[in-house]
Scaffold this motif. Sequence first.
Motif, PDB file in Angstrom:
ATOM      1  N   GLY A   1      -2.181  16.137   9.345  1.00 16.44           N
ATOM      2  CA  GLY A   1      -1.027  16.407   9.114  1.00 16.44           C
ATOM      3  C   GLY A   1      -0.158  15.967   8.006  1.00 16.44           C
ATOM      4  N   GLY A   2      -1.008  16.155   6.749  1.00 15.42           N
ATOM      5  CA  GLY A   2      -0.633  16.126   5.509  1.00 15.42           C
ATOM      6  C   GLY A   2      -0.360  14.544   5.228  1.00 15.42           C
ATOM      7  N   VAL A   3      -0.774  13.600   6.067  1.00 16.82           N
ATOM      8  CA  VAL A   3      -0.674  12.017   5.709  1.00 16.82           C
ATOM      9  C   VAL A   3      -1.732  11.349   5.888  1.00 16.82           C
ATOM     10  CG1 VAL A   3       0.546  11.738   7.974  1.00 16.82           C
ATOM     11  CG2 VAL A   3       0.835  10.289   6.111  1.00 16.82           C
ATOM     12  N   HIS A   4      -2.664  11.643   7.143  1.00 13.22           N
ATOM     13  CA  HIS A   4      -3.688  10.918   7.585  1.00 13.22           C
ATOM     14  C   HIS A   4      -5.213  11.589   6.772  1.00 13.22           C
ATOM     15  CE1 HIS A   4      -1.229  10.236  11.031  1.00 13.22           C
ATOM     16  NE2 HIS A   4      -1.534   8.669  10.791  1.00 13.22           N
ATOM     17  N   PRO A   5      -5.793  10.745   6.171  1.00 16.11           N
ATOM     18  CA  PRO A   5      -7.054  11.047   5.458  1.00 16.11           C
ATOM     19  C   PRO A   5      -8.190  11.527   6.412  1.00 16.11           C
ATOM     20  CG  PRO A   5      -6.800   8.730   5.262  1.00 16.11           C
ATOM     21  CD  PRO A   5      -5.502   9.216   6.014  1.00 16.11           C
TER      22      PRO A   5
ATOM     23  N   MET B   1       9.750  13.737   1.600  1.00 22.72           N
ATOM     24  CA  MET B   1      10.710  13.348   0.464  1.00 22.72           C
ATOM     25  C   MET B   1      10.960  12.120   0.606  1.00 22.72           C
ATOM     26  SD  MET B   1      14.564  14.453  -0.157  1.00 22.72           S
ATOM     27  CE  MET B   1      15.299  13.804   1.295  1.00 22.72           C
ATOM     28  N   TYR B   2      11.018  11.426   2.004  1.00 21.93           N
ATOM     29  CA  TYR B   2      11.392  10.016   2.182  1.00 21.93           C
ATOM     30  C   TYR B   2      10.141   9.276   1.921  1.00 21.93           C
ATOM     31  CZ  TYR B   2      15.871  11.403   4.029  1.00 21.93           C
ATOM     32  OH  TYR B   2      17.187  12.096   4.200  1.00 21.93           O
ATOM     33  N   ILE B   3       9.152   9.660   2.439  1.00 24.74           N
ATOM     34  CA  ILE B   3       7.677   8.991   2.589  1.00 24.74           C
ATOM     35  C   ILE B   3       7.224   8.709   1.092  1.00 24.74           C
ATOM     36  CG2 ILE B   3       5.501   9.002   3.071  1.00 24.74           C
ATOM     37  CD1 ILE B   3       6.139  10.408   5.762  1.00 24.74           C
TER      38      ILE B   3
ATOM     39  N   VAL C   1       0.770  -1.110   0.071  1.00 21.45           N
ATOM     40  CA  VAL C   1       0.061   0.155  -0.039  1.00 21.45           C
ATOM     41  C   VAL C   1       0.964   1.095   0.000  1.00 21.45           C
ATOM     42  CG1 VAL C   1      -1.939   1.139   1.046  1.00 21.45           C
ATOM     43  CG2 VAL C   1      -1.684  -1.385   1.491  1.00 21.45           C
ATOM     44  N   SER C   2       0.903   1.953  -1.107  1.00 23.62           N
ATOM     45  CA  SER C   2       1.887   2.816  -1.098  1.00 23.62           C
ATOM     46  C   SER C   2       1.203   4.301  -0.427  1.00 23.62           C
ATOM     47  CB  SER C   2       1.818   3.613  -2.808  1.00 23.62           C
ATOM     48  OG  SER C   2       0.597   3.798  -3.238  1.00 23.62           O
ATOM     49  N   PRO C   3       2.161   4.766   0.490  1.00 23.78           N
ATOM     50  CA  PRO C   3       1.987   5.811   1.272  1.00 23.78           C
ATOM     51  C   PRO C   3       1.949   7.204   0.767  1.00 23.78           C
ATOM     52  CG  PRO C   3       4.222   5.259   1.900  1.00 23.78           C
ATOM     53  CD  PRO C   3       3.598   4.234   0.731  1.00 23.78           C
ATOM     54  N   TYR C   4       1.618   8.363   1.225  1.00 27.00           N
ATOM     55  CA  TYR C   4       1.951   9.684   0.703  1.00 27.00           C
ATOM     56  C   TYR C   4       1.769  10.777   1.655  1.00 27.00           C
ATOM     57  CZ  TYR C   4       1.540  13.587  -2.360  1.00 27.00           C
ATOM     58  OH  TYR C   4       1.815  14.732  -3.118  1.00 27.00           O
ATOM     59  N   LYS C   5       2.607  11.838   1.254  1.00 27.15           N
ATOM     60  CA  LYS C   5       2.644  12.763   2.567  1.00 27.15           C
ATOM     61  C   LYS C   5       2.578  14.101   1.560  1.00 27.15           C
ATOM     62  CE  LYS C   5       4.121  15.021   6.880  1.00 27.15           C
ATOM     63  NZ  LYS C   5       4.910  14.887   7.995  1.00 27.15           N
ATOM     64  N   LEU C   6       1.655  15.152   1.967  1.00 28.80           N
ATOM     65  CA  LEU C   6       1.724  16.542   1.194  1.00 28.80           C
ATOM     66  C   LEU C   6       3.122  17.143   1.342  1.00 28.80           C
ATOM     67  CD1 LEU C   6      -1.822  17.873   2.044  1.00 28.80           C
ATOM     68  CD2 LEU C   6      -1.023  16.709  -0.072  1.00 28.80           C
ATOM     69  N   PRO C   7       3.948  17.320   0.096  1.00 28.93           N
ATOM     70  CA  PRO C   7       5.194  18.279   0.310  1.00 28.93           C
ATOM     71  C   PRO C   7       4.977  19.197   1.257  1.00 28.93           C
ATOM     72  CG  PRO C   7       4.996  17.281  -1.779  1.00 28.93           C
ATOM     73  CD  PRO C   7       3.369  17.134  -1.154  1.00 28.93           C
ATOM     74  N   SER C   8       3.867  19.964   1.190  1.00 28.70           N
ATOM     75  CA  SER C   8       3.731  21.467   1.850  1.00 28.70           C
ATOM     76  C   SER C   8       3.839  21.349   3.524  1.00 28.70           C
ATOM     77  CB  SER C   8       2.458  22.141   1.572  1.00 28.70           C
ATOM     78  OG  SER C   8       1.238  21.077   1.921  1.00 28.70           O
ATOM     79  N   TYR C   9       3.697  19.908   3.867  1.00 28.49           N
ATOM     80  CA  TYR C   9       3.797  19.623   5.361  1.00 28.49           C
ATOM     81  C   TYR C   9       5.541  19.459   5.657  1.00 28.49           C
ATOM     82  CZ  TYR C   9      -1.070  19.687   6.141  1.00 28.49           C
ATOM     83  OH  TYR C   9      -2.415  20.147   6.408  1.00 28.49           O
ATOM     84  N   TYR C  10       6.443  19.544   4.750  1.00 26.72           N
ATOM     85  CA  TYR C  10       7.551  19.457   5.191  1.00 26.72           C
ATOM     86  C   TYR C  10       7.967  20.502   6.319  1.00 26.72           C
ATOM     87  CZ  TYR C  10      12.815  19.974   5.075  1.00 26.72           C
ATOM     88  OH  TYR C  10      14.141  20.061   5.427  1.00 26.72           O
ATOM     89  N   ASP C  11       8.800  19.949   7.367  1.00 25.99           N
ATOM     90  CA  ASP C  11       9.219  20.792   8.549  1.00 25.99           C
ATOM     91  C   ASP C  11      10.618  20.488   8.668  1.00 25.99           C
ATOM     92  OD1 ASP C  11       9.742  21.958  10.788  1.00 25.99           O
ATOM     93  OD2 ASP C  11       8.223  21.197  12.057  1.00 25.99           O
ATOM     94  N   PRO C  12      11.501  21.264   8.408  1.00 25.82           N
ATOM     95  CA  PRO C  12      13.040  21.062   8.515  1.00 25.82           C
ATOM     96  C   PRO C  12      13.249  20.851  10.218  1.00 25.82           C
ATOM     97  CG  PRO C  12      12.628  23.438   8.282  1.00 25.82           C
ATOM     98  CD  PRO C  12      11.269  22.745   7.979  1.00 25.82           C
TER      99      PRO C  12
END
Length: 208
Positions: free
Chosen positions: A184-188, A143-145, A123-134
């Motif tokens: 959080g950009g990852v949970h639907p 990027m890794y997800i 099951v391919s995961p995904y996270k919105l790039p806009s939720y990147y936090d340095p």
Amino acid sequence: MKLRPLPLVLALLAVLLPVTTVPSGASATGRWRVDQTITLLGDSLTTRGRDDLVRLGADWRIEDAPGRPIDALPYRIKARLAQGANLRMLIVAYGSNASPDYDADDLLSDLALVPSSTIVILVSPYKLPSYYDPKAPAYQNPMYINRYAAMFATVAAKRPHTCVAPWAAYAKAHPKRLKGRHGGGVHPDAKGQKVWAQIIKNAQNTCR
């Protein structure tokens, strides 16, 4: 292939943490029926979406643990096999907690723990790039997800009886589903969870 040292504590937790088994119906004796030949291994997306899977008739062994990283996969497979499981199908719903050094060779090696005849769904995961936090830890980095979708496709092309459940494709095309209050950009959101479950159920019905 890069070596991926795993701290002893994490390794033990990956094996020993309690799991959740999700049944879908009761037998004549009142006991829950669970198809032990199908196992889904997941993280917090599975925790949130398991009720939707059950409503779709998923009577599988479902093990979920929020925060569980993808490189816990071999430990969970070994634990399942140690329980005497005859795995006809393995559904891997990890990846929303990234392991930066984990690559396709690692995944192929982990899947070699099960018989070559075992059907595997990734099951391919995904996270919105806009939720990147340095300032966030690496395992939360989009990027890794988001590289797992391509990795899973590569592995599916190399291993027989292996398919991808394309949640990442849907999530990328419907970003608002991941922008809820606790997303959080990852949970639907609730609607997205139903789609997530349906994508997995569709793969379970068609992968051979």
